[in-house]
Design a protein around this motif. Structure first.
Motif, PDB file in Angstrom:
ATOM      1  N   ARG A 188      52.568 -15.334 -83.275  1.00 47.05           N
ATOM      2  CA  ARG A 188      53.876 -15.601 -82.681  1.00 47.05           C
ATOM      3  C   ARG A 188      54.321 -14.375 -81.894  1.00 47.05           C
ATOM      4  O   ARG A 188      54.015 -13.235 -82.272  1.00 47.05           O
ATOM      5  N   ALA A 189      55.036 -14.610 -80.802  1.00 44.71           N
ATOM      6  CA  ALA A 189      55.613 -13.536 -80.003  1.00 44.71           C
ATOM      7  C   ALA A 189      57.126 -13.572 -80.145  1.00 44.71           C
ATOM      8  O   ALA A 189      57.714 -14.641 -80.352  1.00 44.71           O
ATOM      9  N   TRP A 190      57.768 -12.410 -80.020  1.00 46.21           N
ATOM     10  CA  TRP A 190      59.217 -12.317 -80.132  1.00 46.21           C
ATOM     11  C   TRP A 190      59.680 -11.060 -79.404  1.00 46.21           C
ATOM     12  O   TRP A 190      58.874 -10.194 -79.049  1.00 46.21           O
ATOM     13  N   THR A 191      60.964 -10.976 -79.168  1.00 46.02           N
ATOM     14  CA  THR A 191      61.515  -9.813 -78.468  1.00 46.02           C
ATOM     15  C   THR A 191      62.279  -8.921 -79.443  1.00 46.02           C
ATOM     16  O   THR A 191      62.861  -9.392 -80.423  1.00 46.02           O
ATOM     17  N   VAL A 192      62.244  -7.627 -79.134  1.00 51.83           N
ATOM     18  CA  VAL A 192      63.007  -6.627 -79.891  1.00 51.83           C
ATOM     19  C   VAL A 192      63.814  -5.828 -78.870  1.00 51.83           C
ATOM     20  O   VAL A 192      63.229  -5.097 -78.070  1.00 51.83           O
ATOM     21  N   PRO A 193      65.143  -5.957 -78.858  1.00 53.45           N
ATOM     22  CA  PRO A 193      65.938  -5.221 -77.873  1.00 53.45           C
ATOM     23  C   PRO A 193      65.856  -3.715 -78.088  1.00 53.45           C
ATOM     24  O   PRO A 193      65.677  -3.228 -79.203  1.00 53.45           O
ATOM     25  N   GLN A 194      65.985  -2.998 -77.006  1.00 49.95           N
ATOM     26  CA  GLN A 194      66.030  -1.539 -77.047  1.00 49.95           C
ATOM     27  C   GLN A 194      67.070  -1.063 -78.046  1.00 49.95           C
ATOM     28  O   GLN A 194      68.176  -1.588 -78.122  1.00 49.95           O
ATOM     29  N   GLY A 195      66.695  -0.074 -78.872  1.00 52.10           N
ATOM     30  CA  GLY A 195      67.616   0.466 -79.861  1.00 52.10           C
ATOM     31  C   GLY A 195      67.710  -0.341 -81.137  1.00 52.10           C
ATOM     32  O   GLY A 195      68.526  -0.022 -82.011  1.00 52.10           O
ATOM     33  N   HIS A 196      66.872  -1.370 -81.285  1.00 52.14           N
ATOM     34  CA  HIS A 196      66.836  -2.178 -82.503  1.00 52.14           C
ATOM     35  C   HIS A 196      65.635  -1.781 -83.362  1.00 52.14           C
ATOM     36  O   HIS A 196      64.704  -1.122 -82.899  1.00 52.14           O
TER      37      HIS A 196
END
Length: 294
Positions: A59-67
């Motif tokens: 699975r792919a997912w996003t991680v916002p900057q600073g998280h």
């Protein structure tokens, strides 16, 4: 329950005292501000995303900057193969080989994963690792490796003569399709929770995963990230995948959990996202000279 720290007579032979090839001066690019990353330890953060990746899938997912992002062994030992890209420009992605040189071949807390040229900057910094106490075992094995890469159906076909479509490479290919990426974007991985090393013949080996229920590997996103993880079809690697003793390790395959957290903004005080490499990209070429009057 026994400790996973390996010391004394059972430890590996003494390591070489040769200095690391890649070094920087105090306060340089390789000098991590540990006090900053220590701010995130022991603090409750806001959970913004969580899910489980079933066995033998990706699975792919996003991680916002600073998280913060945490990978968790929710049911017991299981290896995961991780890819990372800059969310806004997937040409910038994790560079396993350079990370081995700038950090180490098996990474842990305070180590960083660096991006490819011409960007060359930290994509993430490891902030927590519950397997950090594993150390070095009697075979020279260590955890979270950048030595090897993902299992793939091409090598499997070459070694066994059979097709199997759920290797980590294939899992990652399927995972990134919704983000407009293809097989050509899948790259060398960080093998999370995997114990590996080099034997006396300088050959790559893999050992049983030492993780237990609830172990985790956590990192801080230095920029907006796209991540993809495969739950390796080899499971905890306690069963040989190739060779005369190989068998299907389905019964030692387990899911992995993903948790994404938003830290309090105050914890980010003083942090600046890393800039891309300062080199001018000329590579010895001359700038064009324009005609007079232009």
């Amino acid at each position: 329950m026994t400790s996973r720290t390996v010391t004394g007579a059972d430890a590996a032979p003494a390591a070489s005292k040769a200095a690391a090839a890649y070094q920087a001066g105090e306060g340089g690019a390789l000098d991590v501000d540990r006090a900053f990353y220590d701010r995130f330890a022991g603090v409750r953060h806001e959970l913004v995303d969580s899910f489980e990746i079933p066995i033998r899938s990706g699975r792919a997912w996003t991680v916002p900057q600073g998280h913060l992002c945490r990978i968790v062994t929710v049911e017991g030992p299981q290896v995961g193969d991780l890819n990372v890209w800059n969310l806004h420009d997937p040409r910038e992605r994790m560079w396993a080989a350079r990370t081995r040189q700038l950090q180490r071949a098996h990474i842990s807390t305070y180590d960083r994963i660096w991006s490819t040229l011409p960007f060359l900057r930290p994509l993430l910094t490891v902030t927590a690792d519950t397997l950090a106490d594993y150390g070095v075992d009697g075979d020279g094995g260590r955890v979270h490796d950048l030595l090897g890469t993902r299992c793939d159906p091409y090598v499997n076909r070459m070694l066994t003569g059979e097709d199997f479509d759920f290797h980590c490479h294939s899992n990652l290919v399927r995972a990134v399709l919704p983000y407009g990426l293809t097989e050509f974007d899948v790259h060398d991985v960080l093998n999370v929770f995997q114990c590996t090393g080099l034997n006396d013949d300088d050959q790559y080996f893999m050992k049983d995963c030492p993780a237990r229920v609830g172990d985790h590997f956590e990192f801080f996103a230095e920029t907006d990230l796209l991540c993809a993880l495969s739950t390796c079809p080899g499971g905890d690697l306690s069963v040989p995948l190739w060779g005369p003793d190989a068998r299907d390790p389905l019964d030692v395959c387990r899911p992995l959990g993903i948790e994404v957290y938003r830290p309090d903004a105050a914890l980010l005080t003083g942090w600046t996202p890393p800039a891309r490499a300062a080199y001018g990209n000329l590579h010895g070429l001359r700038r064009p000279e324009f005609c007079a009057g232009e």
